[in-house]
Design a protein around this motif. Structure first.
Motif, short mmCIF file in Angstrom:
data_model
loop_
_atom_site.label_atom_id
_atom_site.label_comp_id
_atom_site.label_asym_id
_atom_site.label_seq_id
_atom_site.Cartn_x
_atom_site.Cartn_y
_atom_site.Cartn_z
N PRO A 1 1.53 -1.24 0.16
CA PRO A 1 -0.37 -0.12 0.11
C PRO A 1 1.10 1.24 -0.46
O PRO A 1 1.81 1.35 1.01
CB PRO A 1 -0.89 -0.26 1.41
N VAL A 2 0.35 2.72 -1.19
CA VAL A 2 0.74 3.24 -1.02
C VAL A 2 0.94 4.44 0.77
O VAL A 2 0.08 3.63 1.08
CB VAL A 2 0.61 4.54 -2.07
N GLY A 3 1.79 4.93 1.37
CA GLY A 3 1.94 5.88 1.99
C GLY A 3 2.57 7.37 1.64
O GLY A 3 3.17 7.48 0.89
N HIS A 4 2.27 7.93 3.23
CA HIS A 4 2.91 9.49 2.93
C HIS A 4 4.56 9.44 2.31
O HIS A 4 4.58 10.68 1.41
CB HIS A 4 2.60 10.27 4.10
N ALA A 5 5.29 8.98 2.87
CA ALA A 5 6.49 9.10 2.75
C ALA A 5 6.65 8.43 1.03
O ALA A 5 7.90 9.54 1.03
CB ALA A 5 7.82 7.32 3.58
N GLY B 1 12.74 -21.75 5.35
CA GLY B 1 14.06 -22.54 5.18
C GLY B 1 14.65 -22.05 3.74
O GLY B 1 13.51 -21.02 2.74
N THR B 2 15.24 -23.19 3.04
CA THR B 2 15.87 -22.55 1.31
C THR B 2 14.55 -23.77 0.92
O THR B 2 14.79 -24.93 1.11
CB THR B 2 16.63 -23.64 1.81
N PRO B 3 13.92 -23.36 -0.18
CA PRO B 3 12.93 -23.73 -0.51
C PRO B 3 13.25 -25.01 -2.27
O PRO B 3 14.05 -23.92 -2.82
CB PRO B 3 11.74 -23.00 -1.48
N ILE B 4 13.30 -25.96 -2.24
CA ILE B 4 14.56 -27.45 -2.57
C ILE B 4 13.21 -28.20 -3.59
O ILE B 4 13.65 -27.98 -4.51
CB ILE B 4 15.42 -28.34 -1.79
N ALA B 5 12.69 -29.15 -2.54
CA ALA B 5 11.99 -29.45 -3.06
C ALA B 5 10.53 -28.94 -4.59
O ALA B 5 9.95 -28.31 -3.62
CB ALA B 5 10.92 -30.33 -2.37
N HIS B 6 10.76 -29.50 -5.04
CA HIS B 6 8.99 -29.04 -7.06
C HIS B 6 9.02 -27.77 -6.53
O HIS B 6 8.56 -27.00 -6.50
CB HIS B 6 8.34 -29.89 -6.67
N ALA B 7 10.49 -26.87 -6.13
CA ALA B 7 10.25 -24.87 -6.03
C ALA B 7 9.61 -24.58 -7.26
O ALA B 7 9.85 -25.03 -8.51
CB ALA B 7 11.31 -24.52 -5.70
N LYS B 8 8.99 -23.54 -7.36
CA LYS B 8 8.72 -22.72 -8.08
C LYS B 8 8.04 -21.60 -8.15
O LYS B 8 8.56 -20.40 -7.03
CB LYS B 8 7.17 -22.79 -8.37
N ARG B 9 8.70 -20.62 -8.90
CA ARG B 9 8.19 -19.48 -9.08
C ARG B 9 6.82 -18.85 -8.93
O ARG B 9 6.13 -18.83 -9.40
CB ARG B 9 9.23 -18.31 -9.90
N CYS B 10 6.33 -18.30 -7.76
CA CYS B 10 5.04 -17.28 -7.48
C CYS B 10 5.35 -16.17 -7.42
O CYS B 10 5.63 -15.67 -6.99
CB CYS B 10 4.84 -18.47 -6.49
N LEU B 11 4.16 -16.08 -7.19
CA LEU B 11 3.77 -14.52 -7.08
C LEU B 11 2.74 -14.61 -5.98
O LEU B 11 1.80 -15.79 -5.65
CB LEU B 11 3.04 -14.13 -7.62
N VAL B 12 2.95 -14.32 -4.40
CA VAL B 12 2.76 -14.24 -2.68
C VAL B 12 1.98 -13.20 -2.12
O VAL B 12 2.53 -12.13 -2.32
CB VAL B 12 3.51 -15.08 -2.31
N CYS B 13 1.02 -13.17 -1.99
CA CYS B 13 0.62 -12.62 -0.91
C CYS B 13 0.14 -12.51 0.31
O CYS B 13 -0.08 -14.21 0.91
CB CYS B 13 -0.59 -11.56 -1.75
N ASN B 14 0.41 -11.91 1.58
CA ASN B 14 0.04 -12.32 2.55
C ASN B 14 -2.09 -11.70 3.15
O ASN B 14 -2.21 -11.37 1.80
CB ASN B 14 0.27 -11.82 3.78
N ASP B 15 -2.55 -11.96 3.82
CA ASP B 15 -4.07 -12.24 4.24
C ASP B 15 -3.94 -10.79 4.97
O ASP B 15 -4.86 -10.88 5.76
CB ASP B 15 -4.37 -13.87 4.54
N SER B 16 -3.57 -10.29 5.26
CA SER B 16 -3.52 -8.72 5.80
C SER B 16 -4.07 -7.78 5.08
O SER B 16 -2.91 -7.41 4.16
CB SER B 16 -2.39 -8.62 6.78
N LEU B 17 -5.36 -7.33 5.34
CA LEU B 17 -5.37 -6.06 4.48
C LEU B 17 -4.73 -4.47 4.51
O LEU B 17 -3.58 -3.61 3.76
CB LEU B 17 -6.40 -5.60 4.60
N THR B 18 -4.04 -4.88 5.93
CA THR B 18 -3.92 -2.98 6.49
C THR B 18 -1.88 -3.30 6.26
O THR B 18 -1.74 -2.34 6.13
CB THR B 18 -3.93 -2.96 8.08
N ASP B 19 -1.49 -4.74 5.74
CA ASP B 19 -0.16 -4.34 6.02
C ASP B 19 0.47 -5.67 4.76
O ASP B 19 0.83 -5.95 4.43
CB ASP B 19 0.79 -5.39 7.32
N PHE B 20 -0.82 -5.31 3.55
CA PHE B 20 -1.08 -6.41 2.58
C PHE B 20 0.30 -5.93 1.85
O PHE B 20 1.26 -5.21 1.56
CB PHE B 20 -1.67 -6.04 1.12
N ARG B 21 1.10 -7.25 1.02
CA ARG B 21 2.33 -7.71 0.81
C ARG B 21 2.51 -8.61 -0.58
O ARG B 21 1.24 -9.60 -0.55
CB ARG B 21 3.81 -8.03 1.51
#
Length: 337
Positions: A6-10, A278-298
């Motif tokens: 999310p955008v911020g004043h900074a 840790g280090t993702p080795i087994a069946h590793a894939k490039r993915c887009l990932v987001c968290n489940d926080s609305l306030t601190d969405f990433r």
């Protein structure tokens, strides 16, 4: 590593710098601190659960440099009308002359009331072609998928219309400017983005405009995106959006839409729980990932490990950047190979 957040004043100074780089033409994102600050305030309200205008920035995680923006706007057309031209075709037939004539007409409509708009997809011009557009665009769909109840059933996008190398829009020159005498295209578009649009209801024609009566230069650009917007249109079409003869009232650019649950990135994303850091080795894939926080969405592109039990592993660095830990919920969108 690049993060969408999310955008911020900074971010205000960097947003102004970015707006200067893409001006003129991007009138909905002007290098005006007062207007951009209003956008930041509205976005912060939305990410706090009290608004509809979500604006995110693409940030280089290590340096803090702002590389681009992406926006999602829920419930458009309810508090402020969202005007478009709907292009309809009328066919008339004279049996005595054995003659049939089809005419296209433009009708002023507020056809997207209560729907969600994806927009403000802006990238630093010096960074085009580096995959940032895909990250910024898809982050919007992950936001909608994760917080589905906050968005309507249909999603639309309005693309900037075609203009020449001097930023002259043929559609505006032959249509719009005659109804907004004294205003330039940039002034009219800025008013549309920053006011309640009453001036459109007051000044635009209530009767249909016959396309066949327009000059060829104007007809040729109806539904045609700006050259710099073709890649954005192609990404939208790949996601399942469709053009159905609705255009921008100022420059004639195309408007596309899709049902939210049919958007490819929404449908293909899945909610998981982190099993280990840790280090993702087994069946590793490039993915887009987001968290489940609305306030601190990433959102970020990360390497995700999937073991035989479908347990999820990501690195400590990426977990920290996304505000995740063991047991955290995360939404995963595998990237096409």
């Amino acid at each position: 590593m690049n993060i969408v957040r999310p955008v911020g004043h900074a971010d205000l100074e960097q947003l102004c710098q970015l707006a200067n780089k893409v001006s003129p033409g991007m009138t909905t994102f002007p290098p005006n601190k007062a207007i951009l600050e209003k956008k930041i305030n509205a976005s912060q309200a939305a990410f706090s659960g009290n608004g509809d205008d979500y604006l995110m920035v693409v940030e280089a995680h290590n340096s803090g440099r702002i590389l681009g923006t992406a926006g999602v706007y829920a419930n458009i057309g309810l508090h402020t009308p969202f005007y478009s031209f709907a292009m309809l075709t009328r066919t008339q037939q004279c049996y005595d002359l054995d003659m049939r004539v089809s005419s296209r007409t433009l009708h002023l409509v507020n056809a997207y009331a209560g729907e969600t708009e994806v927009g403000t997809l802006i990238l630093d011009p010096t960074l085009r072609g580096k995959g940032l557009g895909k990250l910024a665009a898809k982050s919007r769909y992950l936001l909608m998928a994760q917080f589905r109840s906050r968005f309507g059933n249909r999603v639309m996008a309005e693309l900037r219309g075609w203009s020449d190398s001097n930023a002259v829009s043929p559609f505006w020159e032959h249509v719009g400017k005659y109804f907004f005498k004294g205003l330039t295209y940039e002034q009219a578009d800025l008013l549309s983005a920053t006011t309640n649009n009453q001036f459109i209801a007051d000044l635009m024609p209530t009767h249909p405009i016959y396309v066949e009566l327009l000059p060829e230069a104007a007809k040729a650009v109806i539904g045609k995106p700006h050259d710099l917007g073709r890649s954005a249109l192609n990404m939208l079409l790949k996601e399942g959006f469709r053009y159905e003869n609705t255009i921008d009232i100022f420059d004639g650019g195309p408007t596309v839409h899709a049902n939210i649950d049919d958007i490819r990135s929404v449908a293909n994303s899945q909610l998981h729980t982190i099993s280990a850091i840790g280090t993702p080795i087994a069946h590793a894939k490039r993915c887009l990932v987001c968290n489940d926080s609305l306030t601190d969405f990433r959102v970020a592109e990360v390497l995700v490990g999937f073991d035989a039990n479908e347990d999820i592993v990501i690195s400590q660095h990426e977990a920290d950047a996304l505000y995740l830990g063991v047991g955290s919920a995360l939404r995963i969108l595998p990237l096409e190979m």
